[in-house]
Design a protein around this motif. Structure first.
Motif, PDB file in Angstrom:
ATOM      1  N   ASP A  48       0.829  -1.200   0.000  1.00  0.00           N
ATOM      2  CA  ASP A  48       0.000   0.000   0.000  1.00  0.00           C
ATOM      3  C   ASP A  48       0.867   1.255   0.000  1.00  0.00           C
ATOM      4  O   ASP A  48       0.352   2.362   0.190  1.00  0.00           O
ATOM      5  N   THR A  49       2.170   1.093  -0.215  1.00  0.00           N
ATOM      6  CA  THR A  49       3.067   2.234  -0.175  1.00  0.00           C
ATOM      7  C   THR A  49       2.677   3.259  -1.244  1.00  0.00           C
ATOM      8  O   THR A  49       2.387   2.906  -2.384  1.00  0.00           O
ATOM      9  N   GLY A  50       2.631   4.518  -0.845  1.00  0.00           N
ATOM     10  CA  GLY A  50       2.338   5.591  -1.785  1.00  0.00           C
ATOM     11  C   GLY A  50       0.872   5.802  -2.068  1.00  0.00           C
ATOM     12  O   GLY A  50       0.494   6.832  -2.647  1.00  0.00           O
ATOM     13  N   ALA A  51       0.011   4.855  -1.709  1.00  0.00           N
ATOM     14  CA  ALA A  51      -1.417   4.997  -2.007  1.00  0.00           C
ATOM     15  C   ALA A  51      -2.213   4.056  -1.123  1.00  0.00           C
ATOM     16  O   ALA A  51      -2.439   2.908  -1.480  1.00  0.00           O
ATOM     17  N   GLU A  52      -2.630   4.561   0.015  1.00  0.00           N
ATOM     18  CA  GLU A  52      -3.403   3.717   0.923  1.00  0.00           C
ATOM     19  C   GLU A  52      -4.792   3.453   0.345  1.00  0.00           C
ATOM     20  O   GLU A  52      -5.517   4.379  -0.005  1.00  0.00           O
ATOM     21  N   ASP A  53      -5.152   2.190   0.212  1.00  0.00           N
ATOM     22  CA  ASP A  53      -6.453   1.742  -0.306  1.00  0.00           C
ATOM     23  C   ASP A  53      -6.841   2.496  -1.572  1.00  0.00           C
ATOM     24  O   ASP A  53      -7.789   3.285  -1.586  1.00  0.00           O
ATOM     25  N   PRO A  54      -6.127   2.251  -2.681  1.00  0.00           N
ATOM     26  CA  PRO A  54      -6.390   3.014  -3.910  1.00  0.00           C
ATOM     27  C   PRO A  54      -7.629   2.575  -4.675  1.00  0.00           C
ATOM     28  O   PRO A  54      -8.017   3.228  -5.644  1.00  0.00           O
ATOM     29  N   ARG A  55      -8.269   1.487  -4.268  1.00  0.00           N
ATOM     30  CA  ARG A  55      -9.386   0.940  -5.039  1.00  0.00           C
ATOM     31  C   ARG A  55     -10.648   1.790  -4.879  1.00  0.00           C
ATOM     32  O   ARG A  55     -10.990   2.232  -3.788  1.00  0.00           O
ATOM     33  N   ALA A  56     -11.364   1.974  -5.987  1.00  0.00           N
ATOM     34  CA  ALA A  56     -12.628   2.707  -5.949  1.00  0.00           C
ATOM     35  C   ALA A  56     -13.655   1.928  -5.142  1.00  0.00           C
ATOM     36  O   ALA A  56     -13.615   0.697  -5.086  1.00  0.00           O
ATOM     37  N   PRO A  57     -14.592   2.617  -4.505  1.00  0.00           N
ATOM     38  CA  PRO A  57     -15.648   1.912  -3.771  1.00  0.00           C
ATOM     39  C   PRO A  57     -16.420   0.974  -4.701  1.00  0.00           C
ATOM     40  O   PRO A  57     -16.570   1.229  -5.893  1.00  0.00           O
ATOM     41  N   GLY A  58     -16.888  -0.119  -4.135  1.00  0.00           N
ATOM     42  CA  GLY A  58     -17.621  -1.090  -4.926  1.00  0.00           C
ATOM     43  C   GLY A  58     -16.805  -2.335  -5.165  1.00  0.00           C
ATOM     44  O   GLY A  58     -15.716  -2.519  -4.607  1.00  0.00           O
ATOM     45  N   THR A  59     -17.299  -3.196  -6.013  1.00  0.00           N
ATOM     46  CA  THR A  59     -16.668  -4.497  -6.238  1.00  0.00           C
ATOM     47  C   THR A  59     -16.270  -4.727  -7.688  1.00  0.00           C
ATOM     48  O   THR A  59     -15.932  -5.853  -8.061  1.00  0.00           O
ATOM     49  N   ALA A  60     -16.288  -3.702  -8.495  1.00  0.00           N
ATOM     50  CA  ALA A  60     -15.962  -3.875  -9.911  1.00  0.00           C
ATOM     51  C   ALA A  60     -14.531  -4.388 -10.083  1.00  0.00           C
ATOM     52  O   ALA A  60     -13.621  -4.035  -9.318  1.00  0.00           O
ATOM     53  N   HIS A  61     -14.333  -5.223 -11.081  1.00  0.00           N
ATOM     54  CA  HIS A  61     -12.995  -5.679 -11.441  1.00  0.00           C
ATOM     55  C   HIS A  61     -12.988  -6.050 -12.913  1.00  0.00           C
ATOM     56  O   HIS A  61     -14.043  -6.153 -13.550  1.00  0.00           O
ATOM     57  N   THR A  62     -11.801  -6.241 -13.456  1.00  0.00           N
ATOM     58  CA  THR A  62     -11.654  -6.677 -14.838  1.00  0.00           C
ATOM     59  C   THR A  62     -10.664  -7.826 -14.881  1.00  0.00           C
ATOM     60  O   THR A  62      -9.546  -7.705 -14.347  1.00  0.00           O
ATOM     61  N   VAL A  63     -11.069  -8.933 -15.477  1.00  0.00           N
ATOM     62  CA  VAL A  63     -10.175 -10.060 -15.708  1.00  0.00           C
ATOM     63  C   VAL A  63      -9.666  -9.945 -17.140  1.00  0.00           C
ATOM     64  O   VAL A  63     -10.456  -9.974 -18.094  1.00  0.00           O
ATOM     65  N   VAL A  64      -8.364  -9.795 -17.285  1.00  0.00           N
ATOM     66  CA  VAL A  64      -7.751  -9.551 -18.591  1.00  0.00           C
ATOM     67  C   VAL A  64      -7.088 -10.823 -19.089  1.00  0.00           C
ATOM     68  O   VAL A  64      -6.203 -11.375 -18.419  1.00  0.00           O
ATOM     69  N   THR A  65      -7.514 -11.292 -20.258  1.00  0.00           N
ATOM     70  CA  THR A  65      -6.949 -12.517 -20.837  1.00  0.00           C
ATOM     71  C   THR A  65      -6.455 -12.322 -22.262  1.00  0.00           C
ATOM     72  O   THR A  65      -6.107 -13.285 -22.934  1.00  0.00           O
ATOM     73  N   ASP A  66      -6.439 -11.067 -22.736  1.00  0.00           N
ATOM     74  CA  ASP A  66      -5.943 -10.786 -24.088  1.00  0.00           C
ATOM     75  C   ASP A  66      -5.415  -9.356 -24.117  1.00  0.00           C
ATOM     76  O   ASP A  66      -5.315  -8.697 -23.083  1.00  0.00           O
ATOM     77  N   GLU A  67      -5.140  -8.849 -25.325  1.00  0.00           N
ATOM     78  CA  GLU A  67      -4.487  -7.543 -25.466  1.00  0.00           C
ATOM     79  C   GLU A  67      -5.467  -6.427 -25.797  1.00  0.00           C
ATOM     80  O   GLU A  67      -5.070  -5.373 -26.295  1.00  0.00           O
ATOM     81  N   ARG A  68      -6.728  -6.587 -25.501  1.00  0.00           N
ATOM     82  CA  ARG A  68      -7.722  -5.596 -25.915  1.00  0.00           C
ATOM     83  C   ARG A  68      -7.510  -4.228 -25.291  1.00  0.00           C
ATOM     84  O   ARG A  68      -7.969  -3.212 -25.834  1.00  0.00           O
ATOM     85  N   TYR A  69      -6.826  -4.161 -24.145  1.00  0.00           N
ATOM     86  CA  TYR A  69      -6.633  -2.868 -23.488  1.00  0.00           C
ATOM     87  C   TYR A  69      -5.267  -2.239 -23.795  1.00  0.00           C
ATOM     88  O   TYR A  69      -4.933  -1.204 -23.226  1.00  0.00           O
ATOM     89  N   VAL A  70      -4.516  -2.852 -24.709  1.00  0.00           N
ATOM     90  CA  VAL A  70      -3.253  -2.248 -25.149  1.00  0.00           C
ATOM     91  C   VAL A  70      -3.588  -1.266 -26.263  1.00  0.00           C
ATOM     92  O   VAL A  70      -4.095  -1.665 -27.322  1.00  0.00           O
ATOM     93  N   PRO A  71      -3.356   0.020 -26.050  1.00  0.00           N
ATOM     94  CA  PRO A  71      -3.756   1.002 -27.073  1.00  0.00           C
ATOM     95  C   PRO A  71      -2.876   0.906 -28.315  1.00  0.00           C
ATOM     96  O   PRO A  71      -1.750   0.402 -28.277  1.00  0.00           O
ATOM     97  N   ALA A  72      -3.407   1.381 -29.423  1.00  0.00           N
ATOM     98  CA  ALA A  72      -2.631   1.435 -30.662  1.00  0.00           C
ATOM     99  C   ALA A  72      -1.368   2.254 -30.429  1.00  0.00           C
ATOM    100  O   ALA A  72      -1.408   3.341 -29.854  1.00  0.00           O
TER     101      ALA A  72
END
Length: 652
Positions: free
Chosen positions: A524-548
């Motif tokens: 948690d160094t540098g950012a205590e509890d950085p996660r947004a409220p809620g339970t959202a998450h993303t499971v990444v299994t390919d390169e769809r989030y790598v920008p051009a």
């Protein structure tokens, strides 16, 4: 706990060879208390000796629950709470395992505890608690057995003669009353699963491991039962999982092999069940391994204590609940079981070490955990057993007691003396001893040589007041299965079926990975509890989030988090990266970054904060002011698909 008898170990040297040796627990057979002169008796309510600490106004000096900040235990206000403890034994059992259980001679030191805390037959509870306060202690390690939990027979009236309100109760009901009284009087209570069967330990006695004579499921269910039973007692603050894990006749416990004797894995599993199904407020106390090997010259044998935590430490679902523990007695040693005669080796005992040698061993075997700040294993260390007899006359044992209490004082250590209560004329190790009429002798009274080192320990300077938060570092290990330590992610279910999965505890982010072995590092160094409220998450299994135009690891497959998301976990199938687990940030994250390669060597910050979280493997790690945004790997010929690089970006 102290034992005054020899115990049998079998070796593989010959089918008929039996070696008698004490298991690692306090006093060997040849070290029976020496004859001593009767001490002057005082009524239990009499004034204490002038040098004794004053009674503590217990009710409002600290606020539960307890948690940890770096090497310190803190209360709910963030103030340091130093465990100045003693062991009130008896409920774990006192029968030595041979002869009639009804004969006091067959109980440790002739004291038949009847499976309840000692002294209730001769001293009223309020008087006992008042004497505890006079010692200066603030907490009690309260041992129990699994057998005690399930016992249905009531204790004999004679066992609670001085406390008639407890007549007609089972051992567990009496345990309830003791817990309630301690809490009401302001003491912190740490429950300690000391034995499976209600008998004196700690050798080859059927209580060597958490699953000796019972399943791990039964053991964990009993712990959840106890955690829930005292969940409404706020001063029940800890669960000490098991006492002096050690070798049985045939096999050793281990730390991380993934088999039925893996104490590391069993403690991890039980700790998480207690915190999720029992009581999330409890500290979890994990003792190191107390003994492995055969105590014979030329054969492997040692007392590992907490040394294995250097390379494989625990990460709980609450990153601020872990306390490590170890035991030290003068007659044992780093490689000495404590036996005298048959089964004795030529290794030095702790009491044979010089003052400087003892200090080095204490650091190497246990206190490095607290003193090495900013590591994945950094945690408070509680020496939950140490002790010696008031009748001890030996120069070396006495020097050992002075040296070890000086070490505790100088290092501001948490500790628990063994034992707290005994019978006058029976167990001279007890801090407080009571005769059948309730008169007290012991360390509070004149003539007890232990009073001087005890007073030094109790009055030495210590850290008090607010403990500032420090960065938390925790290891993830998928050596033998999942290590999903996020409660949010556990609620999501299996986010990558068939793969080994790891996720940081809630409030921490993934900052490092090992090239092989499936290890990770959370912080948690540098950012205590950085996660947004809620339970959202993303499971990444390919390169769809790598920008051009954003190829940060040319020629490699890249699992990159969406914008303003950070890595909290990963999964693998064999050596191959299977998925990246990302969580949304509560504030916008930086987009400038760098590629950290670690396929051919380590690539970590110069300070190597967090420590060696993937021992024996290359490691990559983002800087303290960065977050990990992606994992790169390759499955080309000759490659296993293990992590090769991290995308590290500025937090802001």
């Amino acid at each position: 706990m102290p034992i005054r008898r020899s115990l049998r170990y079998l070796t593989g040297l010959a089918a008929t060879l039996a070696l008698l040796a004490t298991a690692p627990g306090p006093v060997a057979a040849a070290q029976q208390p020496a004859a001593r002169q009767p001490a002057a008796r005082q009524p239990a309510e009499a004034a204490t000796r002038a040098t004794a600490p004053a009674a503590t106004p217990a009710a409002d000096t600290w606020q539960p629950p307890l948690s940890t900040r770096g090497r310190y235990i803190v209360d709910a206000k963030g103030d340091r709470f130093r465990l100045k403890s003693a062991n009130w034994d008896g409920a774990q059992g006192s029968w030595t395992g041979s002869g009639s259980i009804d004969d006091p001679a067959n109980h440790h030191a002739g004291q038949n505890s009847h499976g309840i805390p000692l002294g209730l037959d001769r001293v009223p509870l309020p008087t006992l608690l008042a004497d505890f306060h006079r010692l200066g202690i603030n907490s009690i390690r309260l041992p129990f057995s699994n057998e005690m939990i399930h016992a249905t027979a009531t204790v004999p009236d004679s066992a609670v003669a001085a406390n008639p309100q407890l007549r007609g109760k089972t051992p567990l009901q009496i345990f309830d009353a003791v817990v309630s009284a301690l809490g009401h009087d302001g003491f912190a209570v740490i429950l300690n699963n000391h034995t499976n069967t209600t008998r004196w330990c700690c050798g080859v006695d059927g209580n060597e491991r958490w699953n000796s004579g019972q399943t791990i499921q039964r053991w964990m269910d009993d712990w959840v039962f106890m955690a829930r039973r005292y969940a409404d007692e706020p001063r029940v603050v800890g669960a000490d999982l098991y006492n002096e894990v050690r070798r049985d006749i045939l096999d050793d416990p281990n730390w991380g092999l993934g088999d039925a004797h893996d104490w590391y894995a069993a403690a991890q599993q039980a700790a998480d069940r207690i915190l999720t199904d029992g009581n999330p407020d409890l500290l979890i106390v994990i003792e190191g391994i107390n003994w492995t090997g055969i105590p014979v010259d030329g054969l492997p044998h040692e007392r590992p204590a907490l040394a294995p935590a250097r390379t494989l430490s625990h990460t709980l679902v609450n990153a601020h609940k872990l306390v490590y523990s170890a035991h030290f007695y003068g007659y044992t040693g780093p490689r000495h079981s404590g036996a005298t005669g048959i089964g004795e080796t030529h290794d030095p005992r702790y009491q044979d070490l010089s003052r400087d040698e003892l200090r080095k061993v204490l650091t190497d075997q246990a206190f490095f955990v607290a003193e090495d700040t900013g590591r994945h294993y950094t945690a408070p260390v509680w020496i939950s057993e140490f002790g010696i007899g008031s009748a001890e006359t030996g120069t070396r044992p006495r020097a050992w007691f002075t040296n070890i209490t000086d070490y505790f004082a100088d290092h501001d250590a948490d500790f628990a003396y063994w034992p707290l209560v005994g019978w006058e004329g029976s167990d001279d190790w007890a801090l407080l001893r009571y005769d059948s009429a309730g008169h007290r002798t012991g360390i509070l009274d004149q003539g007890d040589w232990r009073a001087t080192p005890w007073q030094r320990l109790m009055t030495a300077p210590e850290h008090t007041g607010t403990v500032d938060p420090v960065p938390t570092w925790r290891m993830l290990a998928t050596d033998h299965g999942d290590q999903v330590q996020s409660l949010i992610e556990r609620a999501h279910g299996d986010w990558d079926p068939g793969a080994y999965k790891a996720a940081c505890p809630d409030g921490l982010r993934l900052i490092g990975l090992g090239h092989t072995a499936g290890r990770g590092l959370c912080t948690d160094t540098g950012a205590e509890d950085p996660r947004a409220p809620g339970t959202a998450h993303t499971v990444v299994t390919d390169e769809r989030y790598v920008p051009a135009g954003g190829d940060w690891a040319s020629g490699h497959t890249k699992f990159q988090c969406p914008s303003d998301n950070f890595l909290i976990g990963y999964s693998r199938r064999g050596g191959r990266v299977s998925a990246a687990l990302c969580a949304p940030a509560r504030t916008p994250l930086g987009t400038t970054g760098r590629t950290v390669w670690f396929d051919r060597s380590d690539n970590r910050p110069a300070d190597a904060a967090g420590g060696d979280f993937a021992h024996g493997a290359y490691k990559g790690q983002c800087a303290a002011d960065e977050y990990a945004a992606g994992i790169a790997f390759t499955t080309r010929v000759g490659s296993s698909g293990s992590p090769d690089a991290l995308l590290c970006r500025r937090l802001s």
